[in-house]
Design an enzyme around this catalytic site. Structure first.
Site, short mmCIF file in Angstrom:
data_model
loop_
_atom_site.label_atom_id
_atom_site.label_comp_id
_atom_site.label_asym_id
_atom_site.label_seq_id
_atom_site.Cartn_x
_atom_site.Cartn_y
_atom_site.Cartn_z
CB THR A 177 -20.38 5.23 -31.42
OG1 THR A 177 -20.99 3.47 -31.41
CG2 THR A 177 -19.10 5.15 -31.13
CE LYS A 178 -20.06 13.04 -26.33
NZ LYS A 178 -18.73 13.52 -26.23
CB VAL A 179 -15.88 9.06 -32.66
CG1 VAL A 179 -16.19 7.59 -32.62
CG2 VAL A 179 -16.55 9.57 -33.73
#
Ligand code: FBP
Length: 262
Positions: A177-179
């Site tokens: 997951t890219k945050v």
């Protein structure tokens, strides 16, 4: 499903995705800083650097340029995206199917954006369900661009909002997951903790100095993050390879920022 470490998306359990979907998401304005960066060929060449574990592009760029690089570059097909000309509540159109990405583009991994908090969150999450389940059939790792924004979100880089974004990746079945960077190691630690067995990577953001960028990457790695998905901070630089050399030291070798800059 293979553990992410066993896929080409990771090197020694770490991830450095070079993001190059900006021609769709932001338009030519992102290429004015360094005009050569408008040429996908230039960025594909940059993606052959050993530090880069995958290059994220949209279908059209993949179709036109990947055939010359398939032996040297791991392709992540970003299967949704929207132009900056769209002025409605945050949303992202699905531009490519997982089947097409796997069989026609010969992509190795899938990327998808969800905007939690948008009035379109429900449809986007439903689209992600189909993408995630189909990617499993093809044994392709899935990266979720988890960007809270829209009417339900006041501050999209607050620690609790970023931790929620990371948790949604685990809940919805993303491998990575890219945050957005919450601005501190503490904030990133919360996100990593909430993501459990799924991996968290930092989104790059607009271009800053080498030192400032490497400091944020160091903080992400110290917080237990798996790496980053970065665009402008690499290919807007005159010598992208120099920063990639430093990122390689920080991400894979655990170097300090000072050491990486030497
Ligand atoms: P950058 O490192 O250049 O910020 O790229 C990361 C990214 O997620 C891209 O994949 C995407 O095009 C862009 O940021 C979207 O940014 P935003 O939605 O914040 O405008």
């Amino acid at each position: 499903m293979r553990p992410i470490d066993a896929t080409p998306l990771a090197r020694d359990g770490k991830v450095l995705i070079l993001a190059y979907d900006h021609g769709l998401e932001h338009g030519p304005t992102d290429f004015t800083e360094r005009p050569e960066s408008a040429d996908p060929e230039e960025v594909f060449r940059t993606a052959t650097h050993d530090a880069v574990t995958a290059l994220a592009v949209q279908k059209g760029v993949g179709e036109a340029y990947y055939p010359s690089y398939e032996d040297e570059v791991t392709l992540l097909a970003k299967v949704n995206g929207t132009s900056n000309l769209w002025t409605g509540e945050p949303d992202s159109s699905v531009n490519c199917s997982v089947e097409y990405a796997a069989t026609e583009l010969e992509a190795d991994a899938i990327g998808f954006t969800v905007y939690p908090g948008s009035n379109h969150e429900v449809e986007m999450a439903e689209e992600f369900r189909q993408v995630q389940e189909t990617a499993r059939e093809y044994d392709m790792p899935v990266v979720l661009w988890s960007y809270p924004r829209g009417q339900g979100v006041k501050n999209d880089t607050k620690d609790d909002v970023i931790a929620y974004a990371a948790r949604l990746g685990l809940e919805l079945g993303a491998d990575v997951t890219k945050v957005k960077y919450p601005g501190s190691k503490d904030g990133m630690e919360q996100a990593v903790q909430m993501a459990g067995k799924s991996k968290v990577v930092m989104s790059g953001g607009s271009k800053v100095s080498d030192e400032a960028f490497l400091e944020s990457v160091r903080a992400v790695m110290d917080a237990g993050g798996a790496g980053l998905a970065v665009g402008r901070n690499v290919w807007q630089r005159d010598q992208p390879e120099r920063l990639l050399d430093s990122l390689e030291d920080v991400i894979y070798d655990g170097a300090s920022v000072d050491a990486a800059l030497q």
